[in-house]
Write an enzyme that holds these catalytic residues in place. Structure first.
Site, mmCIF file in Angstrom:
data_model
loop_
_atom_site.group_PDB
_atom_site.id
_atom_site.type_symbol
_atom_site.label_atom_id
_atom_site.label_comp_id
_atom_site.label_asym_id
_atom_site.label_seq_id
_atom_site.Cartn_x
_atom_site.Cartn_y
_atom_site.Cartn_z
ATOM 1 N N SER A 68 17.186 18.002 5.208
ATOM 2 C CA SER A 68 16.862 19.326 5.755
ATOM 3 C C SER A 68 16.057 20.186 4.791
ATOM 4 C CB SER A 68 18.179 20.051 6.062
ATOM 5 O OG SER A 68 17.944 21.426 6.281
ATOM 6 N N GLU A 108 16.638 23.121 4.398
ATOM 7 C CA GLU A 108 17.612 24.015 3.765
ATOM 8 C C GLU A 108 17.848 23.577 2.308
ATOM 9 O OE1 GLU A 108 18.928 26.798 4.995
ATOM 10 O OE2 GLU A 108 20.585 27.169 3.616
ATOM 11 N N TYR A 111 26.161 24.061 2.912
ATOM 12 C CA TYR A 111 25.459 23.089 3.769
ATOM 13 C C TYR A 111 24.279 22.468 3.010
ATOM 14 C CZ TYR A 111 22.183 21.486 7.396
ATOM 15 O OH TYR A 111 21.296 20.763 8.143
HETATM 16 P P1 NAP Z 1 23.654 19.797 16.140
HETATM 17 O O1 NAP Z 1 23.086 20.103 17.473
HETATM 18 O O2 NAP Z 1 24.551 20.790 15.475
HETATM 19 O O3 NAP Z 1 24.443 18.404 16.272
HETATM 20 C C1 NAP Z 1 25.285 17.956 15.246
HETATM 21 C C2 NAP Z 1 25.969 16.678 15.723
HETATM 22 O O4 NAP Z 1 26.839 16.233 14.687
HETATM 23 C C3 NAP Z 1 26.830 16.862 16.980
HETATM 24 O O5 NAP Z 1 26.606 15.772 17.840
HETATM 25 C C4 NAP Z 1 28.237 16.829 16.421
HETATM 26 O O6 NAP Z 1 29.182 16.304 17.344
HETATM 27 C C5 NAP Z 1 28.071 15.834 15.275
HETATM 28 N N1 NAP Z 1 29.175 15.870 14.333
HETATM 29 C C6 NAP Z 1 29.765 16.967 13.782
HETATM 30 N N2 NAP Z 1 30.791 16.578 12.998
HETATM 31 C C7 NAP Z 1 30.847 15.240 13.048
HETATM 32 C C8 NAP Z 1 31.703 14.260 12.471
HETATM 33 N N3 NAP Z 1 32.719 14.596 11.678
HETATM 34 N N4 NAP Z 1 31.474 12.955 12.753
HETATM 35 C C9 NAP Z 1 30.457 12.584 13.575
HETATM 36 N N5 NAP Z 1 29.629 13.463 14.163
HETATM 37 C C10 NAP Z 1 29.819 14.779 13.901
HETATM 38 O O7 NAP Z 1 22.491 19.456 15.106
HETATM 39 P P2 NAP Z 1 20.957 19.073 15.372
HETATM 40 O O8 NAP Z 1 20.171 20.321 15.401
HETATM 41 O O9 NAP Z 1 20.887 18.111 16.478
HETATM 42 O O10 NAP Z 1 20.598 18.363 13.997
HETATM 43 C C11 NAP Z 1 20.766 16.958 13.824
HETATM 44 C C12 NAP Z 1 20.836 16.666 12.340
HETATM 45 O O11 NAP Z 1 19.647 17.126 11.705
HETATM 46 C C13 NAP Z 1 21.978 17.338 11.593
HETATM 47 O O12 NAP Z 1 22.384 16.469 10.572
HETATM 48 C C14 NAP Z 1 21.340 18.571 10.992
HETATM 49 O O13 NAP Z 1 22.048 18.984 9.850
HETATM 50 C C15 NAP Z 1 19.967 18.034 10.660
HETATM 51 N N6 NAP Z 1 18.874 18.998 10.639
HETATM 52 C C16 NAP Z 1 18.653 19.816 11.693
HETATM 53 C C17 NAP Z 1 17.579 20.687 11.682
HETATM 54 C C18 NAP Z 1 17.285 21.604 12.853
HETATM 55 O O14 NAP Z 1 16.502 22.548 12.675
HETATM 56 N N7 NAP Z 1 17.830 21.337 14.025
HETATM 57 C C19 NAP Z 1 16.724 20.716 10.574
HETATM 58 C C20 NAP Z 1 16.972 19.842 9.518
HETATM 59 C C21 NAP Z 1 18.038 18.974 9.561
HETATM 60 P P3 NAP Z 1 30.134 17.222 18.278
HETATM 61 O O15 NAP Z 1 29.471 17.203 19.602
HETATM 62 O O16 NAP Z 1 31.408 16.478 18.283
HETATM 63 O O17 NAP Z 1 30.230 18.565 17.662
HETATM 64 O O1 G4F Z 2 18.835 29.772 13.076
HETATM 65 P P1 G4F Z 2 19.527 29.754 11.776
HETATM 66 O O2 G4F Z 2 21.001 29.830 11.793
HETATM 67 O O3 G4F Z 2 18.992 28.460 11.023
HETATM 68 P P2 G4F Z 2 18.972 28.026 9.484
HETATM 69 O O4 G4F Z 2 20.002 28.737 8.694
HETATM 70 O O5 G4F Z 2 17.573 28.115 9.009
HETATM 71 O O6 G4F Z 2 19.432 26.493 9.581
HETATM 72 C C1 G4F Z 2 18.871 25.615 10.552
HETATM 73 O O7 G4F Z 2 17.721 25.013 10.006
HETATM 74 C C2 G4F Z 2 17.967 24.153 8.862
HETATM 75 C C3 G4F Z 2 16.613 23.609 8.410
HETATM 76 O O8 G4F Z 2 16.034 24.507 7.490
HETATM 77 C C4 G4F Z 2 18.909 23.048 9.307
HETATM 78 F F1 G4F Z 2 19.098 22.177 8.272
HETATM 79 C C5 G4F Z 2 20.221 23.664 9.753
HETATM 80 O O9 G4F Z 2 21.087 22.612 10.211
HETATM 81 C C6 G4F Z 2 19.940 24.592 10.932
HETATM 82 O O10 G4F Z 2 19.486 23.822 12.013
HETATM 83 O O11 G4F Z 2 19.008 30.960 10.863
HETATM 84 C C7 G4F Z 2 17.642 31.166 10.636
HETATM 85 C C8 G4F Z 2 17.436 32.498 9.952
HETATM 86 C C9 G4F Z 2 18.313 32.724 8.730
HETATM 87 O O12 G4F Z 2 17.520 33.295 7.718
HETATM 88 C C10 G4F Z 2 19.340 33.743 9.181
HETATM 89 O O13 G4F Z 2 19.836 34.595 8.147
HETATM 90 O O14 G4F Z 2 17.783 33.534 10.873
HETATM 91 C C11 G4F Z 2 18.511 34.527 10.175
HETATM 92 N N1 G4F Z 2 19.328 35.279 11.136
HETATM 93 C C12 G4F Z 2 19.231 36.633 11.333
HETATM 94 N N2 G4F Z 2 20.137 37.016 12.235
HETATM 95 C C13 G4F Z 2 20.293 34.801 11.926
HETATM 96 C C14 G4F Z 2 20.806 35.881 12.629
HETATM 97 N N3 G4F Z 2 20.748 33.541 12.093
HETATM 98 C C15 G4F Z 2 21.740 33.358 13.010
HETATM 99 N N4 G4F Z 2 22.187 32.095 13.219
HETATM 100 N N5 G4F Z 2 22.287 34.408 13.716
HETATM 101 C C16 G4F Z 2 21.863 35.685 13.553
HETATM 102 O O15 G4F Z 2 22.374 36.597 14.189
#
Ligand code: NAP
Ligand code: G4F
Length: 329
Positions: free
Chosen positions: A128, A130, A152
């Site tokens: 990520s 992050e 995280y």
């Molecule tokens: P998400 O919607 O939050 O999905 C997370 C998945 O992980 C869900 O299916 C959840 O299952 C599963 N999970 C949670 N705890 C677990 C456990 N103990 N064992 C097995 N599975 C478990 O996340 P996403 O946005 O699809 O992201 C997919 C991956 O990419 C994650 O690893 C995330 O950290 C990473 N990532 C995401 C972003 C982004 O912007 N979306 C960016 C960079 C990296 P349940 O249904 O049971 O909760």
């Molecule tokens: O949407 P966010 O919660 O995403 P964040 O923290 O960037 O993390 C996501 O992206 C990562 C990749 O860089 C993934 F690895 C991670 O699993 C996840 O998918 O927050 C985005 C930004 C932050 O700066 C936060 O402080 O939005 C700001 N924010 C402002 N108000 C808020 C809010 N975020 C959330 N969730 N809720 C608010 O009310």
């Protein structure tokens, strides 16, 4: 023979898109689902009925080995994680176990399954942006120093380096995608994009009065999840495993997200409708993310199809349809 894939995190945003992509390519797709009555199972069955469900948990090594023995995959996509950054401060130990140690469990399960033929399974780790945290270079690339700012982020750094270590120690075909924020109508409502698009839809329908947010100054590189799962697949089709940044190369502030989302329902001045609350501020913020996707574009031939404005509008449209159906308006 059809290729076989095993996906952890199959019920999440990316798991659903990746399953659709792999099924469309003729794969046999197995998805690991945790819990004895996971509430997202009906969604998975409705949206991607072709996925074969196996039970298991990233914290349970033997469940992963069992799943591997049943699925016998050519490709293992480790998408499972506790993925909500804000939650990770309140549940740091759990986040370390699942998002960090869970990667080691997945790698170790694949290593044990492969035995002395490490070419049997190719491994993808969901790293990520992050991990860049307090960014040490702009834009961020594959070799930019990592400086995570949340439990995280720290857990993801552990998983990232473990993936590299298994590649270097055992010759495993293990790749990491350093994915920047990617969103879609399937994004969880706890994340800021979906929180905004859901609220904009509800406000425009008269179902909600205000939107309460935290830090409006943070900047993110937001892309479309459907485009990003294509990059994951492409990584595992390469002869050599490697690490790739997947990003748009553009950055936008939360206030720009608000501009586009509210404008799409005809509201040009959103200030009276948005309130900031310190409850949504984080102990440490990631102020600026912007990735350089040159390597993914040149080596993987990966292309971005959906831009920022189109993405936000797609999410608002989807939330409008959902809120109308729910409210009968
Ligand atoms: P998400 O919607 O939050 O999905 C997370 C998945 O992980 C869900 O299916 C959840 O299952 C599963 N999970 C949670 N705890 C677990 C456990 N103990 N064992 C097995 N599975 C478990 O996340 P996403 O946005 O699809 O992201 C997919 C991956 O990419 C994650 O690893 C995330 O950290 C990473 N990532 C995401 C972003 C982004 O912007 N979306 C960016 C960079 C990296 P349940 O249904 O049971 O909760
Ligand atoms: O949407 P966010 O919660 O995403 P964040 O923290 O960037 O993390 C996501 O992206 C990562 C990749 O860089 C993934 F690895 C991670 O699993 C996840 O998918 O927050 C985005 C930004 C932050 O700066 C936060 O402080 O939005 C700001 N924010 C402002 N108000 C808020 C809010 N975020 C959330 N969730 N809720 C608010 O009310």
């Amino acid at each position: 023979m059809a290729k076989r894939a095993l996906i952890t995190g199959v019920t999440g945003q990316d798991g659903l898109y990746l399953s659709e992509l792999l099924l469309s390519k003729g794969y046999e797709v197995y998805g690991l689902v945790r819990g004895q009555n996971n509430p997202k199972l009906p969604l998975l069955a409705r949206d991607v009925p072709g996925v074969k469900v196996l039970t298991g948990d990233l914290m349970d090594l033997s469940s992963l080995i069992r799943a591997l023995n049943i699925a016998q995959p050519d490709e293992f996509y480790n998408l499972g994680a506790i993925s909500f950054v804000a939650y990770s401060w309140e549940n740091a130990d759990l986040t370390a176990e699942v998002t960090g140690k869970g990667v080691l469990n997945a790698l170790e399960a694949v290593r044990l399954y492969c035995g002395d033929d490490m070419t049997k399974v190719r491994f993808y780790q969901a790293s990520s942006s992050e991990m860049y945290g307090k960014v040490q270079a702009v834009p961020q690339k594959e070799d930019t120093l990592l400086w995570p700012r949340s439990p995280y982020g720290v857990a993801k750094v552990f998983g990232h380096y473990m993936t590299i270590n298994y590649r270097e120690s055992y010759g495993m075909h293990a790749s990491s995608g350093i994915l920047f924020n990617h969103e879609s109508p399937r994004r969880g409502p706890e994340f800021v994009t979906r929180k905004v698009t859901q609220a904009v839809a509800r406000i425009s329908l008269g179902l909600q009065e205000e939107l309460v947010l935290g830090n409006l100054d943070a900047r993110r590189d937001w892309g479309f999840a459907g485009d990003y799962v294509e990059a994951m697949w492409r990584m595992l089709q390469q002869d050599e495993a490697d690490d790739y940044v997947v990003a748009t190369g553009e950055t936008h502030a939360i206030s720009e997200l608000l501009d586009v989302a509210f404008a799409h329902v005809g509201i040009t001045d959103w200030a009276p409708l948005v309130r900031q609350d310190p409850a949504f501020m984080r102990p440490a913020e990631v102020d600026l993310l912007i990735g350089d996707p040159t390597k993914a574009k040149t080596q993987l031939g990966w292309e971005l199809k959906v831009g920022f404005t189109e993405l936000v509008q797609m999410m608002v449209d989807s939330d409008l349809a959902e809120q109308k159906a729910l409210s009968g308006k």
